[in-house]
Motif scaffolding. Structure first.
Motif, mmCIF file in Angstrom:
data_model
loop_
_atom_site.group_PDB
_atom_site.id
_atom_site.type_symbol
_atom_site.label_atom_id
_atom_site.label_comp_id
_atom_site.label_asym_id
_atom_site.label_seq_id
_atom_site.Cartn_x
_atom_site.Cartn_y
_atom_site.Cartn_z
ATOM 1 N N ASN A 141 40.243 25.418 47.867
ATOM 2 C CA ASN A 141 39.163 26.146 48.542
ATOM 3 C C ASN A 141 39.131 27.600 48.060
ATOM 4 O OD1 ASN A 141 38.461 23.903 50.046
ATOM 5 N ND2 ASN A 141 39.557 24.551 51.884
ATOM 6 N N MET A 142 40.313 28.208 47.975
ATOM 7 C CA MET A 142 40.407 29.586 47.501
ATOM 8 C C MET A 142 39.985 29.688 46.037
ATOM 9 S SD MET A 142 43.753 32.080 47.290
ATOM 10 C CE MET A 142 44.590 30.991 46.130
ATOM 11 N N TYR A 143 40.391 28.725 45.238
ATOM 12 C CA TYR A 143 40.024 28.744 43.826
ATOM 13 C C TYR A 143 38.506 28.635 43.664
ATOM 14 C CZ TYR A 143 44.937 28.040 42.440
ATOM 15 O OH TYR A 143 46.283 28.188 42.233
ATOM 16 N N ALA A 144 37.883 27.771 44.443
ATOM 17 C CA ALA A 144 36.430 27.595 44.355
ATOM 18 C C ALA A 144 35.702 28.888 44.702
ATOM 19 C CB ALA A 144 35.984 26.469 45.276
ATOM 20 N N ASP A 145 36.207 29.615 45.697
ATOM 21 C CA ASP A 145 35.567 30.863 46.126
ATOM 22 C C ASP A 145 35.655 31.962 45.074
ATOM 23 O OD1 ASP A 145 34.908 29.717 48.537
ATOM 24 O OD2 ASP A 145 36.627 30.560 49.626
ATOM 25 N N ASN A 146 36.660 31.887 44.197
ATOM 26 C CA ASN A 146 36.902 32.974 43.241
ATOM 27 C C ASN A 146 36.763 32.558 41.781
ATOM 28 O OD1 ASN A 146 38.132 35.360 44.984
ATOM 29 N ND2 ASN A 146 39.047 33.461 45.754
ATOM 30 N N LEU A 147 36.363 31.328 41.539
ATOM 31 C CA LEU A 147 36.403 30.782 40.186
ATOM 32 C C LEU A 147 35.545 31.558 39.195
ATOM 33 C CD1 LEU A 147 37.773 28.402 38.711
ATOM 34 C CD2 LEU A 147 35.654 27.108 39.037
ATOM 35 N N SER A 148 34.446 32.132 39.633
ATOM 36 C CA SER A 148 33.544 32.843 38.719
ATOM 37 C C SER A 148 34.048 34.235 38.356
ATOM 38 C CB SER A 148 32.155 32.965 39.359
ATOM 39 O OG SER A 148 32.223 33.720 40.565
ATOM 40 N N ASN A 149 35.128 34.673 38.984
ATOM 41 C CA ASN A 149 35.672 36.017 38.751
ATOM 42 C C ASN A 149 36.781 35.939 37.702
ATOM 43 O OD1 ASN A 149 37.026 38.501 38.886
ATOM 44 N ND2 ASN A 149 36.614 38.743 41.079
ATOM 45 N N SER A 150 36.475 36.302 36.464
ATOM 46 C CA SER A 150 37.445 36.177 35.370
ATOM 47 C C SER A 150 38.663 37.067 35.593
ATOM 48 C CB SER A 150 36.787 36.510 34.031
ATOM 49 O OG SER A 150 36.288 37.836 34.027
ATOM 50 N N LYS A 151 38.450 38.260 36.167
ATOM 51 C CA LYS A 151 39.579 39.153 36.430
ATOM 52 C C LYS A 151 40.530 38.528 37.438
ATOM 53 C CE LYS A 151 40.769 43.870 37.837
ATOM 54 N NZ LYS A 151 40.231 45.190 38.278
ATOM 55 N N TRP A 152 39.982 37.893 38.469
ATOM 56 C CA TRP A 152 40.817 37.234 39.480
ATOM 57 C C TRP A 152 41.597 36.084 38.852
ATOM 58 C CZ3 TRP A 152 41.085 32.241 41.342
ATOM 59 C CH2 TRP A 152 41.824 32.049 42.506
ATOM 60 N N ARG A 153 40.948 35.307 37.992
ATOM 61 C CA ARG A 153 41.639 34.189 37.346
ATOM 62 C C ARG A 153 42.807 34.695 36.502
ATOM 63 N NH1 ARG A 153 36.348 32.737 35.664
ATOM 64 N NH2 ARG A 153 37.021 33.008 33.486
ATOM 65 N N GLU A 154 42.597 35.755 35.773
ATOM 66 C CA GLU A 154 43.660 36.301 34.924
ATOM 67 C C GLU A 154 44.790 36.872 35.768
ATOM 68 O OE1 GLU A 154 42.125 39.001 32.027
ATOM 69 O OE2 GLU A 154 40.728 37.537 31.183
ATOM 70 N N GLN A 155 44.461 37.461 36.903
ATOM 71 C CA GLN A 155 45.498 37.970 37.799
ATOM 72 C C GLN A 155 46.340 36.826 38.350
ATOM 73 O OE1 GLN A 155 43.110 40.147 40.632
ATOM 74 N NE2 GLN A 155 43.342 42.098 39.542
ATOM 75 N N GLN A 156 45.679 35.725 38.717
ATOM 76 C CA GLN A 156 46.412 34.556 39.200
ATOM 77 C C GLN A 156 47.322 34.003 38.113
ATOM 78 O OE1 GLN A 156 46.323 33.220 42.454
ATOM 79 N NE2 GLN A 156 45.322 35.201 42.741
ATOM 80 N N ALA A 157 46.807 33.953 36.890
ATOM 81 C CA ALA A 157 47.602 33.456 35.766
ATOM 82 C C ALA A 157 48.842 34.319 35.553
ATOM 83 C CB ALA A 157 46.755 33.416 34.496
ATOM 84 N N GLN A 158 48.668 35.629 35.616
ATOM 85 C CA GLN A 158 49.798 36.528 35.384
ATOM 86 C C GLN A 158 50.849 36.404 36.486
ATOM 87 O OE1 GLN A 158 50.139 38.350 32.484
ATOM 88 N NE2 GLN A 158 52.226 38.468 33.288
#
Length: 368
Positions: free
Chosen positions: A97-114
């Motif tokens: 659910n959280m991933y779906a809400d933020n999936l379009s935010n590339s900066k957020w995805r990269e922060q999660q990856a790091q």
């Protein structure tokens, strides 16, 4: 899922059965038994493992409970195991659910990856993985998303944002990254999992590329240059190609398709017996069983190794350090059970929507 009267009764029966098995199945080295007695000895050893884990099920960590219940259902088809599975669905759903809400935010995805990269251990393997993943943008996040979707797929479920996730993964530029020698050196078993998971969740089918990728990363003529750890990593990767193709003990596989792997194990059998861990040996044996090669000598060798590795007092295969942790040893021991008591039939699932009781315990988004 909460403990109920049925569970208590099951465990009580398991303990009683275990007592009977211990009286019959005194420890014996496999080579000391007549060939016709081996199958019965292996079955008794397997039941000792199963009784140990069944009677201690409520003591297992949640991740171990989920893995054990799903695998045992596929091996036995017993409804009990299906009804104990799926406790992780709520956690996975909340995360997605959280991933779906933020999936379009590339900066957020990269922060999660790091964050995921930073949490890797400082062991030899952890350092290798950090080095491989650093500077790869959001790819570590994409890999974890694949894993979470695959976990739901295991129960026959799709998150409401499934198609959104699929579209993202189709454009995540993962192929060359996952097929690279560096990634396979760091994640040999996992790359096979990821590739087959991508197929099973409906993203893309790259399974035909795995052989060339592995032969590039670990050419057979360079085996003598591999350290013990590198050799075991290669073995892990090869076994998981077969295991993943079976959708993790849900279906048999083609022996012709995987002949290059099975032949490799046969040629390296002596080194495998001397240099590999018990969980790898069990997986190698299971590859032959999944291919229908029940009388293969390499399978027989792996069964002997695992049967003799079961501790007569702890009724489990201990870790290489001698640990008897039930949770940490669950993966190793459910493999040992399967190898020593292979069923005549494999069962698909457990698909939680097909049972009214299990469906009613799921998040509402799956009950529509």
């Amino acid at each position: 899922m909460t403990e109920n009267i049925k569970m208590k009764g099951f465990f009580t029966c398991s303990v009683l059965a275990a007592t009977l098995f211990f009286a019959v199945a005194s420890p014996s080295r496999s080579e000391d038994l007549a060939e016709q007695d081996l199958a019965e000895q292996y079955k008794l050893t397997a039941e000792r493992i199963r009784n140990n884990y069944d009677s201690n099920y409520v003591r297992l960590a949640t991740y171990a409970q989920n893995h054990y219940a799903v695998r045992m259902y596929r091996l036995t088809g017993e409804t009990y195991y299906a009804q104990q599975s799926g406790a992780e669905v709520y956690q996975i759903t909340d995360r997605l659910n959280m991933y779906a809400d933020n999936l379009s935010n590339s900066k957020w995805r990269e922060q999660q990856a790091q964050k995921m990269i930073d949490r890797l251990s400082n062991t030899r393997r952890g350092k290798l993985r950090k080095k491989t993943l650093q500077g790869t943008g959001d790819k570590r996040f994409a890999l974890y998303l694949i894993y979470q979707m695959a976990k739901l797929n295991e129960y026959g479920l799709k998150h409401p944002a499934h198609e959104q996730f699929v579209n993202y993964l189709k454009h995540a530029d993962l192929h060359d990254f996952m097929m690279s020698a560096d990634f396979i050196h760091a994640y040999a078993a996992q790359v096979a999992n990821y590739v087959y998971w991508l197929k099973y969740i409906g993203v893309v089918d790259w399974t035909g590329d795995l052989r060339a990728a592995f032969e590039n990363a670990y050419p057979d003529d360079k085996d003598d240059q591999l350290s013990k750890n590198q050799f075991n990593n290669k073995l892990y990767g090869l076994t998981h190609i077969v295991l993943a193709d079976s959708n993790y003990y849900q279906q048999m596989v083609s022996k012709e398709k995987h002949a290059w792997i099975l032949d490799y194990f046969e040629k390296r059998q002596q080194r495998i017996e001397k240099k590999s861990k018990e969980d790898i040996q069990a997986e190698i044996g299971l590859c032959y069983l999944l291919a229908g090669l029940n009388d293969h000598p390499t399978l027989a060798a792996m069964q002997r190794e695992i049967n003799d590795a079961v501790d007569p007092e702890k009724n489990m295969v201990l870790s290489i350090s001698g640990s008897d942790s039930l949770s940490y040893g669950e993966h190793r021991n459910v493999l040992a059970y399967a190898l020593l008591n292979w069923p005549k039939k494999l069962y698909q699932g457990p698909f939680l929507l097909e049972d009214k009781k299990m469906k009613a315990s799921l998040p509402l988004v799956y009950q529509q």
